[in-house]
Design a protein around this motif. Structure first.
Motif, short mmCIF file in Angstrom:
data_model
loop_
_atom_site.label_atom_id
_atom_site.label_comp_id
_atom_site.label_asym_id
_atom_site.label_seq_id
_atom_site.Cartn_x
_atom_site.Cartn_y
_atom_site.Cartn_z
N SER A 1 -85.98 -19.88 98.54
CA SER A 1 -85.60 -19.05 99.68
C SER A 1 -84.52 -18.09 99.21
CB SER A 1 -85.06 -19.91 100.83
OG SER A 1 -84.36 -19.11 101.76
N TYR B 1 -82.48 -16.52 100.90
CA TYR B 1 -81.23 -16.80 101.61
C TYR B 1 -80.41 -17.85 100.85
CZ TYR B 1 -83.39 -14.46 105.62
OH TYR B 1 -84.00 -13.54 106.45
N PHE C 1 -85.96 -10.35 101.82
CA PHE C 1 -86.02 -11.76 102.17
C PHE C 1 -87.40 -12.18 102.69
CE2 PHE C 1 -81.58 -10.49 102.54
CZ PHE C 1 -80.97 -11.47 101.79
#
Length: 260
Positions: free
Chosen positions: A40, A42, A115
């Motif tokens: 991910s 993030y 993202f």
């Protein structure tokens, strides 16, 4: 050309983790065609802010694949491996920063999501699509001859991480100049040629936090290198275990529980 230190419990553990992430991406995504990536952005960004470039040296699938390609090349034809000499090496490393500006332009001005789906991001322009095609060659083929080619010269994320880590300085490798005997052993085992022996601290720059230089390389009588997290000395093995546990737990929560 000998580029890497002898294997130890730390390097064997690190390389097992590297193999897991490289195989997860290249075997599942590229060979089996499974549309899933155990990553991910993030969490990657969060780990860079909190743990420095630890992700680069331990969990990046591209960096890991490049590392194993280098190791294989070192076994098969070590005399053909070489590092690009100065000043060309320094000039070539600067290419990553215009690449960073270009991708920031895509994200900020053109509204392409960093993202989201990476393939859609790379398909957004002809240049970015050619970049991703060249990226796989730079990761899987070129490192047979030029170690860490992609990380040194093509990774725009690494360029951004270098700047971020230099600004935050949460995790750093420190050198005690009073005890250092300038033996140069730490320089010889650094895959990114960050030259620890010539610095008082390494934070940002091209360090991958692979911890080669901290792993029983410095002569015991000198003990000049240490790892510091938030100003406290930490053991590389313990830090790596805790950082990886946090990274994997956060990745699991984001991908499978909360599905952000």
């Amino acid at each position: 050309m000998k580029l890497y230190k002898k294997d130890t419990p730390l390097t064997l553990s690190r390389d097992a983790i590297r193999l897991f992430f490289a195989a997860n991406f290249y075997f599942m995504a590229k060979i089996m065609g499974i549309d899933f990536e155990l990553e991910s952005e993030y969490i990657v960004l969060g780990s860079i802010l909190l743990f420095g470039p630890f992700f680069c040296g331990w969990a990046c699938p591209f960096g890991s694949a490049s590392y194993f390609a280098t190791r294989i090349g070192n076994k098969l034809f070590p005399k053909l491996q070489f590092n690009i000499p100065q000043p060309y090496d320094s000039w070539l490393r600067m290419i990553r920063y215009p690449l960073l500006v270009f991708f920031l332009y895509l994200f900020v001005i053109k509204g392409v999501s960093y993202f989201g789906d990476h393939i859609e991001m790379y398909k957004s322009t002809a240049f970015s699509w050619n970049y991703i095609q060249a990226k796989h060659l730079a990761v899987l083929l070129v490192p047979f001859f030029i170690p860490n080619f992609f990380c040194k010269y093509m990774c725009f994320q690494k360029a951004g991480y270098n700047l971020t880590n230099k600004a935050f300085k949460i995790l750093k490798i420190k050198r005690n100049s009073e005890t250092c005997i300038s033996c140069g052993k730490c320089d010889r085992v650094c895959p990114m040629q960050a030259n620890p022996s010539g610095k008082t601290e390494i934070c940002g720059g091209d360090c991958l936090n692979c911890f080669n230089c901290l792993d029983n390389v410095c002569p015991p009588k000198a003990d000049a290198l240490s790892l510091e997290f938030l100003g406290f000395k930490v053991k590389p093995g313990i830090f790596a275990a805790l950082a990886m546990a946090v990274y994997l737990t956060a990745t699991y929560l984001v991908l499978f529980v909360y599905q952000w």
